[in-house]
Write an enzyme that holds these catalytic residues in place. Structure first.
Site, PDB file in Angstrom:
ATOM      1  N   GLU A   1      -0.525   9.697  -6.611  1.00 42.03           N
ATOM      2  CA  GLU A   1      -0.637   8.749  -5.495  1.00 42.03           C
ATOM      3  C   GLU A   1       0.731   8.118  -5.258  1.00 42.03           C
ATOM      4  O   GLU A   1       1.352   7.569  -6.176  1.00 42.03           O
ATOM      5  CB  GLU A   1      -1.675   7.648  -5.770  1.00 42.03           C
TER       6      GLU A   1
ATOM      7  N   GLU B   1       4.801   3.413  -7.855  1.00 47.15           N
ATOM      8  CA  GLU B   1       4.847   2.165  -7.081  1.00 47.15           C
ATOM      9  C   GLU B   1       6.222   1.529  -7.265  1.00 47.15           C
ATOM     10  O   GLU B   1       6.661   1.306  -8.381  1.00 47.15           O
ATOM     11  CB  GLU B   1       3.720   1.215  -7.564  1.00 47.15           C
TER      12      GLU B   1
ATOM     13  N   ASP C   1      10.948   4.525  -7.251  1.00 41.12           N
ATOM     14  CA  ASP C   1      10.942   4.934  -5.846  1.00 41.12           C
ATOM     15  C   ASP C   1      10.399   6.372  -5.801  1.00 41.12           C
ATOM     16  O   ASP C   1      10.938   7.261  -6.479  1.00 41.12           O
ATOM     17  CB  ASP C   1      12.388   4.877  -5.336  1.00 41.12           C
TER      18      ASP C   1
ATOM     19  N   ASP D   1       3.099   2.316   4.228  1.00 44.54           N
ATOM     20  CA  ASP D   1       3.779   1.537   5.269  1.00 44.54           C
ATOM     21  C   ASP D   1       3.941   2.379   6.535  1.00 44.54           C
ATOM     22  O   ASP D   1       4.431   3.500   6.462  1.00 44.54           O
ATOM     23  CB  ASP D   1       5.158   1.085   4.773  1.00 44.54           C
TER      24      ASP D   1
ATOM     25  N   LYS E   1       9.194   0.833  13.581  1.00 44.85           N
ATOM     26  CA  LYS E   1      10.400   1.015  14.409  1.00 44.85           C
ATOM     27  C   LYS E   1      10.837   2.480  14.398  1.00 44.85           C
ATOM     28  O   LYS E   1      10.885   3.096  13.327  1.00 44.85           O
ATOM     29  CB  LYS E   1      11.546   0.159  13.870  1.00 44.85           C
TER      30      LYS E   1
ATOM     31  N   ASP F   1      -5.174   2.602   8.490  1.00 44.50           N
ATOM     32  CA  ASP F   1      -5.888   1.807   9.499  1.00 44.50           C
ATOM     33  C   ASP F   1      -5.061   1.749  10.780  1.00 44.50           C
ATOM     34  O   ASP F   1      -5.520   1.205  11.784  1.00 44.50           O
ATOM     35  CB  ASP F   1      -6.066   0.367   8.992  1.00 44.50           C
TER      36      ASP F   1
ATOM     37  N   GLU G   1      -7.438  -0.923  -2.632  1.00 41.21           N
ATOM     38  CA  GLU G   1      -7.526  -2.348  -2.252  1.00 41.21           C
ATOM     39  C   GLU G   1      -7.434  -2.498  -0.733  1.00 41.21           C
ATOM     40  O   GLU G   1      -8.209  -3.234  -0.126  1.00 41.21           O
ATOM     41  CB  GLU G   1      -6.378  -3.158  -2.883  1.00 41.21           C
ATOM     42  N   TYR G   2      -6.466  -1.793  -0.128  1.00 43.63           N
ATOM     43  CA  TYR G   2      -6.280  -1.939   1.320  1.00 43.63           C
ATOM     44  C   TYR G   2      -7.481  -1.401   2.089  1.00 43.63           C
ATOM     45  O   TYR G   2      -7.883  -1.976   3.087  1.00 43.63           O
ATOM     46  CB  TYR G   2      -4.994  -1.223   1.765  1.00 43.63           C
ATOM     47  N   GLU G   3      -8.047  -0.288   1.625  1.00 41.17           N
ATOM     48  CA  GLU G   3      -9.205   0.258   2.346  1.00 41.17           C
ATOM     49  C   GLU G   3     -10.361  -0.733   2.309  1.00 41.17           C
ATOM     50  O   GLU G   3     -11.034  -0.951   3.330  1.00 41.17           O
ATOM     51  CB  GLU G   3      -9.633   1.611   1.755  1.00 41.17           C
TER      52      GLU G   3
HETATM   53  C1  LIG Z   1       0.496  -1.059   2.176  1.00 36.20           C
HETATM   54  S1  LIG Z   1       0.603  -0.861   0.456  1.00 36.20           S
HETATM   55  C2  LIG Z   1      -0.815   0.124   0.048  1.00 36.20           C
HETATM   56  C3  LIG Z   1      -1.168   0.064  -1.398  1.00 36.20           C
HETATM   57  C4  LIG Z   1      -2.335   0.966  -1.856  1.00 36.20           C
HETATM   58  N1  LIG Z   1      -2.003   2.373  -1.653  1.00 36.20           N
HETATM   59  C5  LIG Z   1      -3.626   0.635  -1.161  1.00 36.20           C
HETATM   60  O1  LIG Z   1      -4.087   1.432  -0.338  1.00 36.20           O
HETATM   61  O2  LIG Z   1      -4.204  -0.401  -1.466  1.00 36.20           O
HETATM   62  C6  LIG Z   1       1.942   0.329   0.344  1.00 36.20           C
HETATM   63  C7  LIG Z   1       2.543   0.379  -1.033  1.00 36.20           C
HETATM   64  O3  LIG Z   1       3.542   1.395  -1.082  1.00 36.20           O
HETATM   65  C8  LIG Z   1       4.614   0.932  -1.881  1.00 36.20           C
HETATM   66  N2  LIG Z   1       5.838   1.711  -1.560  1.00 36.20           N
HETATM   67  C9  LIG Z   1       6.530   1.680  -0.396  1.00 36.20           C
HETATM   68  N3  LIG Z   1       7.579   2.524  -0.458  1.00 36.20           N
HETATM   69  C10 LIG Z   1       7.531   3.121  -1.678  1.00 36.20           C
HETATM   70  C11 LIG Z   1       8.363   4.088  -2.340  1.00 36.20           C
HETATM   71  N4  LIG Z   1       9.439   4.605  -1.745  1.00 36.20           N
HETATM   72  N5  LIG Z   1       8.033   4.468  -3.581  1.00 36.20           N
HETATM   73  C12 LIG Z   1       6.943   3.944  -4.206  1.00 36.20           C
HETATM   74  N6  LIG Z   1       6.135   3.013  -3.640  1.00 36.20           N
HETATM   75  C13 LIG Z   1       6.412   2.611  -2.393  1.00 36.20           C
HETATM   76  C14 LIG Z   1       4.716  -0.539  -1.513  1.00 36.20           C
HETATM   77  O4  LIG Z   1       5.421  -1.293  -2.488  1.00 36.20           O
HETATM   78  C15 LIG Z   1       3.247  -0.924  -1.416  1.00 36.20           C
HETATM   79  O5  LIG Z   1       2.726  -1.371  -2.656  1.00 36.20           O
END
Ligand SMILES: C[S@@+](CC[C@H](N)C(=O)[O-])C[C@H]1O[C@@H](n2cnc3c(N)ncnc32)[C@H](O)[C@@H]1O
Length: 208
Positions: free
Chosen positions: A36, A61, A90, A112, A116, A148, A185-187
């Site tokens: 994931e 994460e 990352d 995310d 932009k 979403d 969590e987000y779903e």
């Molecule tokens: C909007 S949250 C969604 C979290 C989770 N997947 C959920 O559905 O509940 C997006 C997550 O991706 C992480 N993230 C963004 N860019 C990333 C990267 N390059 N590598 C690892 N994690 C990343 C962010 O820190 C954030 O926790």
């Protein structure tokens, strides 16, 4: 995701280095077939690992606090699943460390949307990323995307179609969970707000 400083985080991570990895561990990753990207606070992957004890999961994460919350959730389980690791890194640094053709699934849950235009290349469904996932997946493996965000979903449909190597299942309004699917969590948050969830499944049916 804005998360408050957790004073317990450093000690917790130090005490659970066997399952809480960091960038120093990129060259000695445990074996895993389910990945994931941006796993947030870990709920999706912990539920998957509990339901499938014979499969191995890795959640990456970048945010240290979200990662620490995921590890805390994991070690607070009555029975800690040993088929899951979280890595604070990352995702872009991870891809080169994964053996091509080794993954069964790449999960993209509510990543995310990078609204932009100048940032679209950072989207996890951008065509260059789809090529990466395609190379890392086994034949029969899947990329499973949920969001979403209407604009991000529509653009992602276009990216997948233009990429043209995956067999696609597109659910514009993903209501009833597929068998074996669980909610992040987000779903959960978006479903409570009655926001439609979009899903794209890309299946790798052949090697190229
Ligand atoms: C909007 S949250 C969604 C979290 C989770 N997947 C959920 O559905 O509940 C997006 C997550 O991706 C992480 N993230 C963004 N860019 C990333 C990267 N390059 N590598 C690892 N994690 C990343 C962010 O820190 C954030 O926790």
């Amino acid at each position: 995701m804005r998360l408050r400083y957790k004073p317990w985080a450093r000690e917790l991570i130090a005490n659970h280095r066997d399952l809480a990895l960091n960038e120093d561990d990129l060259d000695s990753l445990p074996s895993f077939e389910y990945l994931e990207l941006g796993c947030g606070c870990g709920e999706f992957l912990i539920k998957k690992a509990q339901a499938n004890p014979n499969k191995n999961y890795l959640g990456v994460e970048i945010n240290y606090i979200a990662f620490a919350i995921a590890v805390k959730k994991l070690v607070s389980e009555e029975v800690i699943p040993h088929n899951i690791h979280f890595i604070n890194a990352d995702a872009n640094k991870l891809f080169a460390k994964i053996k091509p053709g080794s993954l069964q699934a790449v999960y993209l849950n509510f990543n995310d949307p990078w609204p932009k235009k100048k940032h679209h290349k950072r989207r996890l469904t951008y065509p260059s990323r789809l090529q990466l996932y395609f190379d890392l997946l086994k034949v029969g493996g899947k990329v499973i995307y949920k969001s979403d965000n209407d604009v991000y979903f529509n653009d992602s449909c276009r990216y997948f179609k233009e990429f043209n190597k995956f067999h696609l299942i597109i659910n514009e309004n993903y209501v009833k969970l597929d068998e074996g699917d669980v909610m992040s969590e987000y779903e959960q948050k978006f479903r409570k707000l009655n926001q439609p969830i979009h899903q794209i499944i890309g299946i790798k049916e052949q090697d190229n």
